[in-house]
Enzyme design. Structure first.
Site, PDB file in Angstrom:
ATOM      1  N   ARG A  33       0.823  -1.225   0.000  1.00 36.11           N
ATOM      2  CA  ARG A  33       0.000   0.000   0.000  1.00 36.11           C
ATOM      3  C   ARG A  33       0.852   1.269   0.000  1.00 36.11           C
ATOM      4  O   ARG A  33       0.462   2.298   0.547  1.00 36.11           O
ATOM      5  CB  ARG A  33      -0.967   0.041   1.194  1.00 36.11           C
ATOM      6  CG  ARG A  33      -2.003  -1.085   1.181  1.00 36.11           C
ATOM      7  CD  ARG A  33      -3.223  -0.726   2.023  1.00 36.11           C
ATOM      8  NE  ARG A  33      -4.048  -1.914   2.195  1.00 36.11           N
ATOM      9  CZ  ARG A  33      -4.380  -2.445   3.379  1.00 36.11           C
ATOM     10  NH1 ARG A  33      -3.996  -1.887   4.501  1.00 36.11           N
ATOM     11  NH2 ARG A  33      -5.124  -3.524   3.441  1.00 36.11           N
ATOM     12  N   ARG A  37      -3.197   6.209   1.233  1.00 37.94           N
ATOM     13  CA  ARG A  37      -3.834   7.284   2.000  1.00 37.94           C
ATOM     14  C   ARG A  37      -2.897   8.063   2.910  1.00 37.94           C
ATOM     15  O   ARG A  37      -3.247   9.135   3.375  1.00 37.94           O
ATOM     16  CB  ARG A  37      -5.000   6.718   2.816  1.00 37.94           C
ATOM     17  CG  ARG A  37      -6.164   6.259   1.954  1.00 37.94           C
ATOM     18  CD  ARG A  37      -7.276   5.644   2.790  1.00 37.94           C
ATOM     19  NE  ARG A  37      -6.882   4.373   3.387  1.00 37.94           N
ATOM     20  CZ  ARG A  37      -7.603   3.726   4.291  1.00 37.94           C
ATOM     21  NH1 ARG A  37      -8.744   4.244   4.724  1.00 37.94           N
ATOM     22  NH2 ARG A  37      -7.208   2.571   4.779  1.00 37.94           N
ATOM     23  N   ARG A  46      -7.799  11.553  -4.652  1.00 40.07           N
ATOM     24  CA  ARG A  46      -9.044  10.923  -4.171  1.00 40.07           C
ATOM     25  C   ARG A  46     -10.183  11.927  -3.986  1.00 40.07           C
ATOM     26  O   ARG A  46     -11.352  11.562  -4.103  1.00 40.07           O
ATOM     27  CB  ARG A  46      -8.786  10.181  -2.851  1.00 40.07           C
ATOM     28  CG  ARG A  46      -8.311   8.765  -3.033  1.00 40.07           C
ATOM     29  CD  ARG A  46      -9.348   7.817  -3.616  1.00 40.07           C
ATOM     30  NE  ARG A  46     -10.224   7.244  -2.610  1.00 40.07           N
ATOM     31  CZ  ARG A  46     -11.526   7.426  -2.577  1.00 40.07           C
ATOM     32  NH1 ARG A  46     -12.133   8.186  -3.464  1.00 40.07           N
ATOM     33  NH2 ARG A  46     -12.249   6.842  -1.643  1.00 40.07           N
ATOM     34  N   ASP A  82      -6.722  -3.014  -6.964  1.00 44.65           N
ATOM     35  CA  ASP A  82      -7.346  -3.562  -5.770  1.00 44.65           C
ATOM     36  C   ASP A  82      -7.619  -5.036  -5.997  1.00 44.65           C
ATOM     37  O   ASP A  82      -7.891  -5.445  -7.131  1.00 44.65           O
ATOM     38  CB  ASP A  82      -8.660  -2.819  -5.470  1.00 44.65           C
ATOM     39  CG  ASP A  82      -9.160  -3.116  -4.064  1.00 44.65           C
ATOM     40  OD1 ASP A  82      -9.929  -4.081  -3.902  1.00 44.65           O
ATOM     41  OD2 ASP A  82      -8.771  -2.409  -3.124  1.00 44.65           O
ATOM     42  N   TYR A 159     -14.614 -11.952   0.958  1.00 42.42           N
ATOM     43  CA  TYR A 159     -15.252 -10.655   0.669  1.00 42.42           C
ATOM     44  C   TYR A 159     -16.604 -10.844  -0.022  1.00 42.42           C
ATOM     45  O   TYR A 159     -17.575 -10.157   0.277  1.00 42.42           O
ATOM     46  CB  TYR A 159     -14.340  -9.811  -0.222  1.00 42.42           C
ATOM     47  CG  TYR A 159     -13.310  -9.026   0.541  1.00 42.42           C
ATOM     48  CD1 TYR A 159     -13.638  -7.816   1.158  1.00 42.42           C
ATOM     49  CD2 TYR A 159     -11.995  -9.476   0.651  1.00 42.42           C
ATOM     50  CE1 TYR A 159     -12.695  -7.084   1.856  1.00 42.42           C
ATOM     51  CE2 TYR A 159     -11.042  -8.753   1.354  1.00 42.42           C
ATOM     52  CZ  TYR A 159     -11.396  -7.552   1.955  1.00 42.42           C
ATOM     53  OH  TYR A 159     -10.462  -6.831   2.653  1.00 42.42           O
TER      54      TYR A 159
END
Length: 356
Positions: A33, A37, A46, A82, A159
């Site tokens: 990652r 963020r 974003r 992703d 998921y």
């Protein structure tokens, strides 16, 4: 297909050398990652674009893939995407909700729901990832290798059934118990889609592939070996065979099964070049378990990145010295978290390179 892309020559191949067990001039480091963020420039992108819009727009995916490389002396880039693009390609809706993460408005509730999935032509709905990989290889100008990746079948199944992230995976585990044949059918469907997807990534220019079995921690050792491992092995074997048939050089492959430190010996038999470790695993013990011929990757606790720069430097240096310079790729033991201070990343990268 691959030969016509005229990719720039690779200048820093330490990651690939480490993955193959060749000598390196410094321990390579990248971070799961790493485009994300914790970077203010990622937050800016974003604000203007939905998460999956960035994944599906090669120019945007490449921009955010490039962001950490402009700041840090990393030894690899990993394409921004992703793991849930595969469930999307199989016809499921996935939304990214602020503060929650991925949400499936219509998860799989019973085996009857498997009929709604559309495995036929799934990889054709993921060409945007291949386009981003090819574009990124040119944008990198050979600076560092580019990693492609996928989620592993059990993690994706979780998921799809839970409807998002889960702390227990209770519904998915009920499937394994109550619907074993249908579970196997779903895991096999995912395996086939993943092989197609990884083949496409290699053809597009990915130089190393990582398989994320992020939900391994929810399975006992017996269940991990029964439900996850056969499909992880299949992915590697089928992909290798398929590339060989087309005379396409294989690329190194990394398996990262978070929480499966109990099965390192078994993971070492699956044909992967690199085994990723989470932060609960001791480097010295891991080396004993996997033997000398597999590269280890990891495994600083992402929470350690909130400590002072001095502490980050000390912990990183100790970690690298435990693993040693041979067959080692430095990384965190899971993805970097959103509030991580930028200075911690700077310190980590510098400490890895200076440790040995």
């Amino acid at each position: 297909m691959k030969d016509t892309k005229n990719f720039p020559a690779l200048k820093n191949d330490n990651l690939l050398r480490a993955a193959r067990g060749e000598p390196v001039d410094r321990v390579p480091v990248w971070v799961m990652r790493q485009a994300g963020r914790y970077l203010p420039e990622f937050q800016e992108v974003r604000k203007q674009h939905d998460f999956f819009t960035i994944c599906r727009t090669p120019e945007l995916a490449c921009e955010v893939t490039m962001q950490p490389l402009r700041r840090f002396d990393l030894d690899a880039s990993i394409i921004f995407s992703d793991i849930l693009v595969i469930p999307q390609a199989l016809g499921m809706t996935v939304e990214m909700h602020a503060g929650v993460g991925p949400v499936f408005p219509e998860p799989l509730k019973t085996p009857a729901d498997l009929a709604k999935l559309t495995p036929e032509g799934a990889v054709g709905r993921l060409t945007y990832v291949g386009d981003a990989i090819t574009m990124m290889r040119h944008m990198l100008e050979g600076r560092v290798p580019l990693i492609g990746f996928t989620g592993a079948p059990w993690t994706l199944m979780g998921y799809m059934i839970e409807g998002g992230g889960s702390k227990t995976m209770a519904k998915s585990k009920v499937w394994l118990t109550d619907y074993p044949e249908d579970s196997k059918k779903l895991l096999t469907m995912l395996t086939d889609a993943i092989v197609d997807y990884l083949e496409m990534q290699v053809k597009a220019g990915a130089q190393l592939l990582q398989i994320f079995e992020s939900s391994a921690e929810h399975l006992s050792k017996d269940d991990f070996l029964k439900w996850a491992v056969p499909h992880i092995k299949d992915i590697r074997d089928k992909l290798t065979e398929r590339l060989k048939q087309q005379s396409i050089p294989t690329v190194p492959m990394t398996l990262f099964a978070k929480g499966a430190g109990h099965s390192l010996k078994e993971q070492a038999t699956l044909g992967y070049d690199v085994i990723g470790l989470d932060w609960t695993v001791d480097p010295v013990e891991a080396r004993k378990e996997v033997g000398p011929n597999i590269t280890l990757q990891g495994n600083l606790d992402p929470q350690d990145m909130y400590k002072t720069p001095e502490e980050v430097r000390t912990l990183t240096t100790e970690m690298v010295r435990k693993f040693g310079k041979e067959r080692y790729i430095a990384n965190l033991g899971h993805g970097i978290t959103p509030q991580t201070p930028i200075v911690s990343m700077e310190t980590l990268v510098e400490a890895v390179h200076n440790a040995l």
